[in-house]
Design a protein around this motif. Structure first.
Motif, PDB file in Angstrom:
ATOM      1  N   SER A   1      41.007  35.490  42.536  1.00 61.09           N
ATOM      2  CA  SER A   1      40.791  36.872  42.992  1.00 61.09           C
ATOM      3  C   SER A   1      41.574  37.675  43.674  1.00 61.09           C
ATOM      4  O   SER A   1      41.951  38.737  43.653  1.00 61.09           O
TER       5      SER A   1
ATOM      6  N   SER B   1      44.002  39.034  40.569  1.00 64.33           N
ATOM      7  CA  SER B   1      43.114  39.716  39.560  1.00 64.33           C
ATOM      8  C   SER B   1      43.257  41.283  39.670  1.00 64.33           C
ATOM      9  O   SER B   1      43.352  41.880  40.868  1.00 64.33           O
TER      10      SER B   1
ATOM     11  N   GLU C   1      34.296  42.711  35.033  1.00 63.57           N
ATOM     12  CA  GLU C   1      35.457  42.156  34.572  1.00 63.57           C
ATOM     13  C   GLU C   1      35.283  40.502  35.062  1.00 63.57           C
ATOM     14  O   GLU C   1      34.826  40.338  36.090  1.00 63.57           O
TER      15      GLU C   1
ATOM     16  N   ASP D   1      35.832  37.236  36.200  1.00 56.86           N
ATOM     17  CA  ASP D   1      36.646  36.360  37.452  1.00 56.86           C
ATOM     18  C   ASP D   1      37.550  35.247  36.872  1.00 56.86           C
ATOM     19  O   ASP D   1      37.361  34.641  36.036  1.00 56.86           O
ATOM     20  N   TYR D   2      38.640  35.347  37.751  1.00 53.90           N
ATOM     21  CA  TYR D   2      39.729  34.517  37.114  1.00 53.90           C
ATOM     22  C   TYR D   2      39.998  33.468  38.168  1.00 53.90           C
ATOM     23  O   TYR D   2      40.207  33.541  39.423  1.00 53.90           O
TER      24      TYR D   2
END
Length: 540
Positions: free
Chosen positions: A77, A80, A64, A66-67
């Motif tokens: 995180s 997320s 997924e 990372d934001y």
């Protein structure tokens, strides 16, 4: 995502008031801020798997994304979640890992018991395995319900497949797709020394320390320190912190922090016009990132240097590929060798390195605005507003006769809608115009001599070396580092109740001559860092 969606049990603290050697005052009390539950980043997941199962275990699948939030993946995180397709990927990775650790080559490393038969159910041996491996994956002992449910899964799979080890594969995959593994879920206990205050339990404390300082899961020594109660004493905490800080593995934690701060995940996406910059490619970008991280770790950790010195240092590692851009000779065909610029050279510090100059530029040229914006936001923690929605980016005929970036940006800043923001960014970025879109040195742009004069908060200077010195002397720079480090460590920015503690860190950071290792120790041995007050929200 909401905390309740993952069954968070609470987050908070318990540490005595500790002071690093040489600090001048005791850390202030703090009511703390809200809990932050964080999904493991890709690098943390990979390193955790390597540390628990071995570096030879391969991971197959797509993570997924990372934001990034408030400038940091670490803060992102905490916001997320995992999508349905993302969970499928995690499940596939877990099954692949489980198959490898249960193959004939690896299984003996993880089993402390011998099953009654390879083709039969053995609940006692399964329970022993699940509790042991689950403790490492969950970073705490499993609850009875947690290990019993996995024993049931393993037993059913073993019975249907006729393989004891196939049953263990299912148990491992179940553990590795649990929120307790994929997220760093911290648990609270009652503080016996402060009525009504919750405190971080020992296992959560161990995980917070390990992921901050080593960027990976707690090792056996840290888990045992949590189990014995050692981490709940001032002396025991200090002992473990010093062990972590004095380990070579600290390098990985420092690299992870600065890679996040400098947004190096975005460097992978940088592309350049190969006609203009034929030497730039993906391998060069990898070398550029590695060069910066190596120089940071060497200067801050190996040499125990002043953090501000990162902006004026003249020593840096070099590969032959990088040597082409820097225009310096490199004798080794592969690998790294040291290079030091003279005091008369135009380069000095992080802002004259290719990783910064190439990342914050356009595909076909440099960008004083992008470079200036990054400096303001990342090294000084200042907010540069976005351009107005109705700003006109088209260039009229008057731009055609302007040969240099300085001339064009001065014309741009004459527009009232643009002047406010560009006045913050351009005078800084223009001082780096002697470096083109990939960081190569030049003295002319379209035949015109490049003017590298600049100004930062009323301080005038010349070129990259002058800018580095101006940042070295600017008090906003070390203060910004502390805010960024706190946000990275806590998964959120400091709230109002923590500002006194942040000021304490700033004061003692200066007293320590801005030593980064000392700052880390001061942070993680202070009660205020761990205190949590869930009644307050995160400040924007």
């Amino acid at each position: 995502m909401t905390i309740s969606s993952i069954r968070v049990r609470a987050l908070v603290v318990c540490l005595g008031l500790l002071c690093v050697v040489g600090c001048s005052e005791q850390a202030p009390e703090s009511a703390g801020g809200p809990v932050a539950m964080r999904r493991l980043t890709e690098t943390q997941y990979r390193q955790t798997v390597a540390d628990i199962f071995g570096a030879d275990i391969q991971i197959f699948g797509r993570f997924e994304p990372d934001y990034r939030r408030e400038g940091l993946l670490s803060v992102g995180s905490a916001w997320s979640s995992i999508t349905a397709s993302g969970f499928e990927q995690y499940a596939a990775m877990a099954r692949g890992i489980a198959r490898q650790i249960m193959d004939a080559e690896h299984r003996s490393q993880f089993l402390s018991c011998t099953p009654v038969a390879d083709s039969a159910v053995d609940e006692a041996c399964t329970a022993n395995f699940v509790r042991n491996i689950g403790r490492k994956l969950f970073r705490r002992p499993l609850l009875d319900s947690e290990w019993q449910s996995r024993v049931e899964i393993a037993s059913q799979a073993a019975a249907s497949s006729g393989s004891f080890y196939k049953g263990l594969e299912y148990a491992v995959a179940s553990l590795m797709t649990s929120p307790e593994f994929l997220f760093r879920i911290e648990s609270a206990a009652v503080n016996p020394d402060s009525t009504g205050q919750l405190v971080l339990d020992a296992y959560s404390k161990a995980a917070r320390l390990s992921y901050l300082l080593w960027n990976t899961t707690p090792d056996e020594s840290l888990l045992k320190a949590a189990e014995s109660g050692e981490l709940d004493t001032r002396r025991g905490l200090a002992k473990q912190v010093d062990r972590l800080l004095n380990s070579p593995r600290l390098d990985a934690g420092v690299r992870a922090f600065f890679a996040d701060m400098l947004r190096f995940d975005e460097l992978d996406e940088v592309s350049k016009d190969t006609t203009i910059y034929p030497a730039f490619n993906a391998r060069l970008a990898e070398d550029a990132e590695e060069q910066t991280l190596r120089s940071i770790v060497d200067y801050l950790i190996s040499k125990d240097g002043d953090y501000r010195g990162l902006f004026v240092m003249r020593n840096l590692p070099m590969t032959r590929r990088l040597g082409v851009i820097y225009g310096v000779p490199v004798t080794v065909a592969d690998g790294w060798e040291n290079y030091e610029y003279s005091p008369q050279d135009a380069r000095a510090g992080l802002l004259s390195q290719v990783s910064f100059l190439a990342q914050h530029a356009h595909p076909g040229g440099s960008s004083p605005t992008l470079r200036g914006k990054f400096i303001r936001e990342v090294f000084m923690c200042q907010t540069v507003p976005p351009p107005p929605a109705d700003v006109d980016f088209t260039m009229d005929a008057s731009f055609d006769v302007l040969k240099t970036s300085r001339q064009r940006l001065e014309r741009h800043r004459s527009e009232p809608a643009c002047s406010g923001c560009h006045t913050l960014m351009d005078p800084i970025g223009l001082t780096l115009e002697q470096f083109d879109g990939v960081g190569a040195y030049r003295t002319r742009e379209n035949g015109e001599i490049i003017d590298v004069s600049g100004s930062l908060d009323g301080v005038d200077f010349e070129g990259a070396t002058g800018l580095g010195r101006a940042l070295y002397e600017n008090s906003a720079v070390p203060a910004c580092l502390i805010d960024t480090l706190y946000s990275y460590a806590a998964g959120r920015g400091p709230v109002s109740a923590e500002r006194e503690f942040v000021s304490y860190l700033e004061s003692n950071f200066a007293t320590s001559e801005y030593k980064f290792r000392t700052l880390l120790r001061l942070l993680v041995t202070s009660h205020a860092f761990y205190a949590i007050d869930n009644s307050v929200g995160v400040e924007k």
